[in-house]
Design a protein around this motif. Structure first.
Motif, PDB file in Angstrom:
ATOM      1  N   THR A  77       0.814  -1.222   0.000  1.00 46.87           N
ATOM      2  CA  THR A  77       0.000   0.000   0.000  1.00 46.87           C
ATOM      3  C   THR A  77       0.849   1.274   0.000  1.00 46.87           C
ATOM      4  O   THR A  77       0.376   2.323  -0.440  1.00 46.87           O
ATOM      5  CB  THR A  77      -0.952   0.022   1.207  1.00 46.87           C
ATOM      6  OG1 THR A  77      -0.181  -0.090   2.404  1.00 46.87           O
ATOM      7  CG2 THR A  77      -1.960  -1.109   1.131  1.00 46.87           C
ATOM      8  N   GLU A  80       1.017   2.603  -3.552  1.00 49.06           N
ATOM      9  CA  GLU A  80      -0.255   2.730  -4.252  1.00 49.06           C
ATOM     10  C   GLU A  80      -0.378   4.024  -5.055  1.00 49.06           C
ATOM     11  O   GLU A  80      -0.704   4.004  -6.240  1.00 49.06           O
ATOM     12  CB  GLU A  80      -1.387   2.670  -3.218  1.00 49.06           C
ATOM     13  CG  GLU A  80      -2.639   2.008  -3.661  1.00 49.06           C
ATOM     14  CD  GLU A  80      -3.550   1.798  -2.459  1.00 49.06           C
ATOM     15  OE1 GLU A  80      -4.152   2.783  -1.978  1.00 49.06           O
ATOM     16  OE2 GLU A  80      -3.624   0.641  -1.996  1.00 49.06           O
ATOM     17  N   ASP A  81      -0.137   5.162  -4.421  1.00 54.62           N
ATOM     18  CA  ASP A  81      -0.290   6.456  -5.090  1.00 54.62           C
ATOM     19  C   ASP A  81       0.882   6.785  -6.010  1.00 54.62           C
ATOM     20  O   ASP A  81       0.731   7.533  -6.981  1.00 54.62           O
ATOM     21  CB  ASP A  81      -0.431   7.574  -4.046  1.00 54.62           C
ATOM     22  CG  ASP A  81      -1.681   7.414  -3.196  1.00 54.62           C
ATOM     23  OD1 ASP A  81      -2.681   6.853  -3.696  1.00 54.62           O
ATOM     24  OD2 ASP A  81      -1.653   7.842  -2.033  1.00 54.62           O
ATOM     25  N   LEU A  82       2.021   6.232  -5.718  1.00 57.47           N
ATOM     26  CA  LEU A  82       3.238   6.538  -6.471  1.00 57.47           C
ATOM     27  C   LEU A  82       3.354   5.742  -7.771  1.00 57.47           C
ATOM     28  O   LEU A  82       3.926   6.225  -8.752  1.00 57.47           O
ATOM     29  CB  LEU A  82       4.446   6.253  -5.577  1.00 57.47           C
ATOM     30  CG  LEU A  82       5.806   6.701  -6.048  1.00 57.47           C
ATOM     31  CD1 LEU A  82       5.821   8.189  -6.361  1.00 57.47           C
ATOM     32  CD2 LEU A  82       6.843   6.366  -5.002  1.00 57.47           C
ATOM     33  N   ARG A  83       2.829   4.546  -7.794  1.00 56.97           N
ATOM     34  CA  ARG A  83       2.988   3.639  -8.932  1.00 56.97           C
ATOM     35  C   ARG A  83       2.610   4.272 -10.277  1.00 56.97           C
ATOM     36  O   ARG A  83       3.404   4.208 -11.227  1.00 56.97           O
ATOM     37  CB  ARG A  83       2.213   2.349  -8.695  1.00 56.97           C
ATOM     38  CG  ARG A  83       2.575   1.240  -9.671  1.00 56.97           C
ATOM     39  CD  ARG A  83       1.890  -0.090  -9.353  1.00 56.97           C
ATOM     40  NE  ARG A  83       2.049  -0.486  -7.968  1.00 56.97           N
ATOM     41  CZ  ARG A  83       1.088  -0.445  -7.043  1.00 56.97           C
ATOM     42  NH1 ARG A  83      -0.119  -0.029  -7.351  1.00 56.97           N
ATOM     43  NH2 ARG A  83       1.324  -0.821  -5.806  1.00 56.97           N
ATOM     44  N   PRO A  84       1.451   4.922 -10.425  1.00 55.11           N
ATOM     45  CA  PRO A  84       1.104   5.505 -11.726  1.00 55.11           C
ATOM     46  C   PRO A  84       2.096   6.589 -12.164  1.00 55.11           C
ATOM     47  O   PRO A  84       2.458   6.666 -13.346  1.00 55.11           O
ATOM     48  CB  PRO A  84      -0.285   6.107 -11.501  1.00 55.11           C
ATOM     49  CG  PRO A  84      -0.841   5.387 -10.325  1.00 55.11           C
ATOM     50  CD  PRO A  84       0.327   5.041  -9.463  1.00 55.11           C
ATOM     51  N   ALA A  85       2.554   7.398 -11.237  1.00 51.18           N
ATOM     52  CA  ALA A  85       3.509   8.454 -11.585  1.00 51.18           C
ATOM     53  C   ALA A  85       4.850   7.861 -12.018  1.00 51.18           C
ATOM     54  O   ALA A  85       5.475   8.340 -12.977  1.00 51.18           O
ATOM     55  CB  ALA A  85       3.708   9.399 -10.402  1.00 51.18           C
TER      56      ALA A  85
END
Length: 96
Positions: A77, A80-85
């Motif tokens: 987790t 989670e927020d970092l993966r797309p960037a």
């Protein structure tokens, strides 16, 4: 069939410290990476993304260490927020 990775070793040693205290620590560890890191080092250097070779090596090593941890722990987790960037960043870097 089991995926095989490349194995590496890092040896890091303090040379000097900004507070003038004695530099005496060192660490050594082995790790695996799915990429040939030395090919990547050479590729980043030839792209001339930075003004000097040292910066290219620091960038390449740091990025490859970080992204391998991210890949290995893709369901954590924390990422989670970092993966797309990171995925977009890697696409941009590879197209440069």
């Amino acid at each position: 069939m089991e995926k095989r990775n490349n194995r590496y070793q890092i040896d890091l040693k303090e040379l000097s410290l900004k507070d003038s205290s004695e530099a005496s620590k060192n660490i050594s560890f082995e790790f695996e990476n799915h990429d040939d890191l030395f090919k990547i080092f050479d590729l980043i250097k030839t792209k001339n993304l930075f003004e000097d070779e040292k910066t290219s090596l620091e960038f390449s090593l740091g990025l490859k260490l970080f992204t391998e941890v991210l890949i290995t722990n893709k369901n954590h987790t924390l990422f989670e927020d970092l993966r797309p960037a990171i995925q977009e960043f890697m696409k941009k870097l590879k197209s440069t």
